[in-house]
Design a protein around this motif. Sequence first.
Motif, PDB file in Angstrom:
ATOM      1  N   ARG A 124       4.053 -20.902  12.838  1.00 52.33           N
ATOM      2  CA  ARG A 124       3.922 -21.102  14.268  1.00 52.33           C
ATOM      3  C   ARG A 124       3.662 -22.535  14.673  1.00 52.33           C
ATOM      4  O   ARG A 124       3.869 -22.888  15.813  1.00 52.33           O
ATOM      5  CB  ARG A 124       2.790 -20.225  14.816  1.00 52.33           C
ATOM      6  N   PHE A 125       3.182 -23.362  13.769  1.00 48.66           N
ATOM      7  CA  PHE A 125       2.843 -24.729  14.130  1.00 48.66           C
ATOM      8  C   PHE A 125       3.760 -25.690  13.397  1.00 48.66           C
ATOM      9  O   PHE A 125       4.035 -25.513  12.221  1.00 48.66           O
ATOM     10  CB  PHE A 125       1.377 -25.022  13.794  1.00 48.66           C
ATOM     11  N   GLU A 126       4.202 -26.698  14.111  1.00 51.15           N
ATOM     12  CA  GLU A 126       5.115 -27.661  13.515  1.00 51.15           C
ATOM     13  C   GLU A 126       4.834 -29.026  14.124  1.00 51.15           C
ATOM     14  O   GLU A 126       4.724 -29.161  15.340  1.00 51.15           O
ATOM     15  CB  GLU A 126       6.560 -27.244  13.815  1.00 51.15           C
ATOM     16  N   LEU A 127       4.706 -30.016  13.280  1.00 49.89           N
ATOM     17  CA  LEU A 127       4.549 -31.387  13.727  1.00 49.89           C
ATOM     18  C   LEU A 127       5.598 -32.209  12.996  1.00 49.89           C
ATOM     19  O   LEU A 127       5.581 -32.288  11.767  1.00 49.89           O
ATOM     20  CB  LEU A 127       3.146 -31.914  13.397  1.00 49.89           C
ATOM     21  N   CYS A 128       6.517 -32.773  13.754  1.00 50.92           N
ATOM     22  CA  CYS A 128       7.629 -33.516  13.160  1.00 50.92           C
ATOM     23  C   CYS A 128       7.387 -35.013  13.273  1.00 50.92           C
ATOM     24  O   CYS A 128       6.907 -35.493  14.299  1.00 50.92           O
ATOM     25  CB  CYS A 128       8.939 -33.175  13.867  1.00 50.92           C
ATOM     26  N   GLY A 129       7.737 -35.723  12.217  1.00 54.22           N
ATOM     27  CA  GLY A 129       7.690 -37.175  12.237  1.00 54.22           C
ATOM     28  C   GLY A 129       8.798 -37.721  13.119  1.00 54.22           C
ATOM     29  O   GLY A 129       9.729 -37.008  13.511  1.00 54.22           O
ATOM     30  N   GLU A 130       8.707 -39.013  13.417  1.00 56.53           N
ATOM     31  CA  GLU A 130       9.715 -39.665  14.243  1.00 56.53           C
ATOM     32  C   GLU A 130      11.097 -39.530  13.598  1.00 56.53           C
ATOM     33  O   GLU A 130      11.260 -39.738  12.396  1.00 56.53           O
ATOM     34  CB  GLU A 130       9.369 -41.141  14.397  1.00 56.53           C
ATOM     35  N   GLY A 131      12.059 -39.093  14.381  1.00 60.60           N
ATOM     36  CA  GLY A 131      13.426 -38.938  13.891  1.00 60.60           C
ATOM     37  C   GLY A 131      13.692 -37.611  13.197  1.00 60.60           C
ATOM     38  O   GLY A 131      14.806 -37.365  12.745  1.00 60.60           O
ATOM     39  N   ILE A 132      12.692 -36.738  13.104  1.00 58.70           N
ATOM     40  CA  ILE A 132      12.854 -35.428  12.470  1.00 58.70           C
ATOM     41  C   ILE A 132      13.049 -34.379  13.561  1.00 58.70           C
ATOM     42  O   ILE A 132      12.267 -34.288  14.504  1.00 58.70           O
ATOM     43  CB  ILE A 132      11.613 -35.050  11.627  1.00 58.70           C
ATOM     44  N   HIS A 133      14.091 -33.580  13.443  1.00 55.91           N
ATOM     45  CA  HIS A 133      14.386 -32.556  14.435  1.00 55.91           C
ATOM     46  C   HIS A 133      13.605 -31.275  14.131  1.00 55.91           C
ATOM     47  O   HIS A 133      13.502 -30.862  12.983  1.00 55.91           O
ATOM     48  CB  HIS A 133      15.889 -32.253  14.457  1.00 55.91           C
ATOM     49  N   SER A 134      13.107 -30.659  15.167  1.00 56.55           N
ATOM     50  CA  SER A 134      12.347 -29.419  15.044  1.00 56.55           C
ATOM     51  C   SER A 134      13.238 -28.273  14.555  1.00 56.55           C
ATOM     52  O   SER A 134      14.415 -28.196  14.908  1.00 56.55           O
ATOM     53  CB  SER A 134      11.755 -29.048  16.404  1.00 56.55           C
ATOM     54  N   ILE A 135      12.653 -27.394  13.736  1.00 58.39           N
ATOM     55  CA  ILE A 135      13.370 -26.198  13.286  1.00 58.39           C
ATOM     56  C   ILE A 135      12.624 -24.924  13.664  1.00 58.39           C
ATOM     57  O   ILE A 135      12.960 -23.847  13.206  1.00 58.39           O
ATOM     58  CB  ILE A 135      13.629 -26.238  11.761  1.00 58.39           C
ATOM     59  N   LYS A 136      11.609 -25.045  14.521  1.00 56.25           N
ATOM     60  CA  LYS A 136      10.769 -23.887  14.821  1.00 56.25           C
ATOM     61  C   LYS A 136      11.546 -22.706  15.404  1.00 56.25           C
ATOM     62  O   LYS A 136      11.198 -21.560  15.155  1.00 56.25           O
ATOM     63  CB  LYS A 136       9.604 -24.277  15.720  1.00 56.25           C
ATOM     64  N   GLU A 137      12.625 -22.959  16.143  1.00 57.84           N
ATOM     65  CA  GLU A 137      13.403 -21.861  16.714  1.00 57.84           C
ATOM     66  C   GLU A 137      14.057 -21.009  15.629  1.00 57.84           C
ATOM     67  O   GLU A 137      14.341 -19.832  15.839  1.00 57.84           O
ATOM     68  CB  GLU A 137      14.475 -22.388  17.673  1.00 57.84           C
ATOM     69  N   GLN A 138      14.308 -21.596  14.463  1.00 61.19           N
ATOM     70  CA  GLN A 138      14.931 -20.851  13.365  1.00 61.19           C
ATOM     71  C   GLN A 138      13.998 -19.773  12.808  1.00 61.19           C
ATOM     72  O   GLN A 138      14.450 -18.904  12.080  1.00 61.19           O
ATOM     73  CB  GLN A 138      15.329 -21.798  12.242  1.00 61.19           C
ATOM     74  N   TYR A 139      12.729 -19.868  13.135  1.00 57.41           N
ATOM     75  CA  TYR A 139      11.762 -18.919  12.586  1.00 57.41           C
ATOM     76  C   TYR A 139      11.321 -17.874  13.597  1.00 57.41           C
ATOM     77  O   TYR A 139      10.401 -17.116  13.344  1.00 57.41           O
ATOM     78  CB  TYR A 139      10.566 -19.670  11.995  1.00 57.41           C
ATOM     79  N   ASP A 140      11.975 -17.813  14.762  1.00 54.74           N
ATOM     80  CA  ASP A 140      11.750 -16.698  15.684  1.00 54.74           C
ATOM     81  C   ASP A 140      12.336 -15.449  15.040  1.00 54.74           C
ATOM     82  O   ASP A 140      13.420 -15.477  14.460  1.00 54.74           O
ATOM     83  CB  ASP A 140      12.429 -16.946  17.028  1.00 54.74           C
ATOM     84  N   ASN A 141      11.618 -14.350  15.105  1.00 56.06           N
ATOM     85  CA  ASN A 141      12.054 -13.081  14.510  1.00 56.06           C
ATOM     86  C   ASN A 141      12.336 -13.207  13.009  1.00 56.06           C
ATOM     87  O   ASN A 141      13.229 -12.569  12.475  1.00 56.06           O
ATOM     88  CB  ASN A 141      13.285 -12.527  15.238  1.00 56.06           C
ATOM     89  N   PHE A 142      11.604 -14.057  12.344  1.00 54.78           N
ATOM     90  CA  PHE A 142      11.717 -14.258  10.901  1.00 54.78           C
ATOM     91  C   PHE A 142      10.569 -13.488  10.255  1.00 54.78           C
ATOM     92  O   PHE A 142       9.407 -13.828  10.439  1.00 54.78           O
ATOM     93  CB  PHE A 142      11.613 -15.756  10.582  1.00 54.78           C
ATOM     94  N   HIS A 143      10.886 -12.452   9.514  1.00 53.83           N
ATOM     95  CA  HIS A 143       9.864 -11.595   8.930  1.00 53.83           C
ATOM     96  C   HIS A 143       9.235 -12.240   7.705  1.00 53.83           C
ATOM     97  O   HIS A 143       9.919 -12.546   6.723  1.00 53.83           O
ATOM     98  CB  HIS A 143      10.456 -10.238   8.553  1.00 53.83           C
ATOM     99  N   LEU A 144       7.946 -12.458   7.761  1.00 53.91           N
ATOM    100  CA  LEU A 144       7.248 -13.069   6.633  1.00 53.91           C
ATOM    101  C   LEU A 144       7.259 -12.161   5.411  1.00 53.91           C
ATOM    102  O   LEU A 144       7.099 -12.632   4.292  1.00 53.91           O
ATOM    103  CB  LEU A 144       5.820 -13.438   7.023  1.00 53.91           C
ATOM    104  N   SER A 145       7.516 -10.870   5.603  1.00 54.44           N
ATOM    105  CA  SER A 145       7.596  -9.946   4.464  1.00 54.44           C
ATOM    106  C   SER A 145       8.817 -10.234   3.591  1.00 54.44           C
ATOM    107  O   SER A 145       8.906  -9.746   2.467  1.00 54.44           O
ATOM    108  CB  SER A 145       7.622  -8.501   4.945  1.00 54.44           C
ATOM    109  N   TRP A 146       9.745 -11.046   4.073  1.00 55.71           N
ATOM    110  CA  TRP A 146      10.914 -11.430   3.276  1.00 55.71           C
ATOM    111  C   TRP A 146      10.558 -12.467   2.219  1.00 55.71           C
ATOM    112  O   TRP A 146      11.327 -12.710   1.299  1.00 55.71           O
ATOM    113  CB  TRP A 146      12.003 -12.020   4.159  1.00 55.71           C
ATOM    114  N   LEU A 147       9.410 -13.108   2.373  1.00 56.66           N
ATOM    115  CA  LEU A 147       9.043 -14.234   1.516  1.00 56.66           C
ATOM    116  C   LEU A 147       8.194 -13.797   0.326  1.00 56.66           C
ATOM    117  O   LEU A 147       7.335 -12.934   0.453  1.00 56.66           O
ATOM    118  CB  LEU A 147       8.270 -15.284   2.316  1.00 56.66           C
ATOM    119  N   MET A 148       8.411 -14.445  -0.810  1.00 57.32           N
ATOM    120  CA  MET A 148       7.644 -14.174  -2.022  1.00 57.32           C
ATOM    121  C   MET A 148       6.597 -15.250  -2.290  1.00 57.32           C
ATOM    122  O   MET A 148       5.667 -15.038  -3.057  1.00 57.32           O
ATOM    123  CB  MET A 148       8.583 -14.076  -3.237  1.00 57.32           C
ATOM    124  N   LEU A 149       6.723 -16.411  -1.659  1.00 56.70           N
ATOM    125  CA  LEU A 149       5.779 -17.497  -1.905  1.00 56.70           C
ATOM    126  C   LEU A 149       4.331 -17.114  -1.598  1.00 56.70           C
ATOM    127  O   LEU A 149       3.437 -17.484  -2.362  1.00 56.70           O
ATOM    128  CB  LEU A 149       6.188 -18.748  -1.127  1.00 56.70           C
TER     129      LEU A 149
END
Length: 82
Positions: free
Chosen positions: A2-27
């Motif tokens: 839910r939280f993202e802080l991008c450095g100068e020149g880095i494009h945000s990707i937070k929209e890619q994680y809308d409706n992204f189920h954390l249960s898909w992840l093994m990490l």
Amino acid sequence: MRFELCGEGIHSIKEQYDNFHLSWLMLPDYLKTHTTFIGNLATLEPLDHVLYDRFRKNGIEYLACILLKDDIETPTGILGFT
């Protein structure tokens, strides 16, 4: 994711994680045992292919994360840097 802080020149990707189920992840399961992960994508791939694939598509090369716990050692989240 839910939280993202991008450095100068880095494009945000937070929209890619809308409706992204954390249960898909093994990490998160890996971090319950090992507490930290620091490595490149080749190191991540066998641990979590879904997260590997997402990061690869975004040009991420390295990941460092740590399991966060409260004062009685209950896992409360994960802090990650790419």
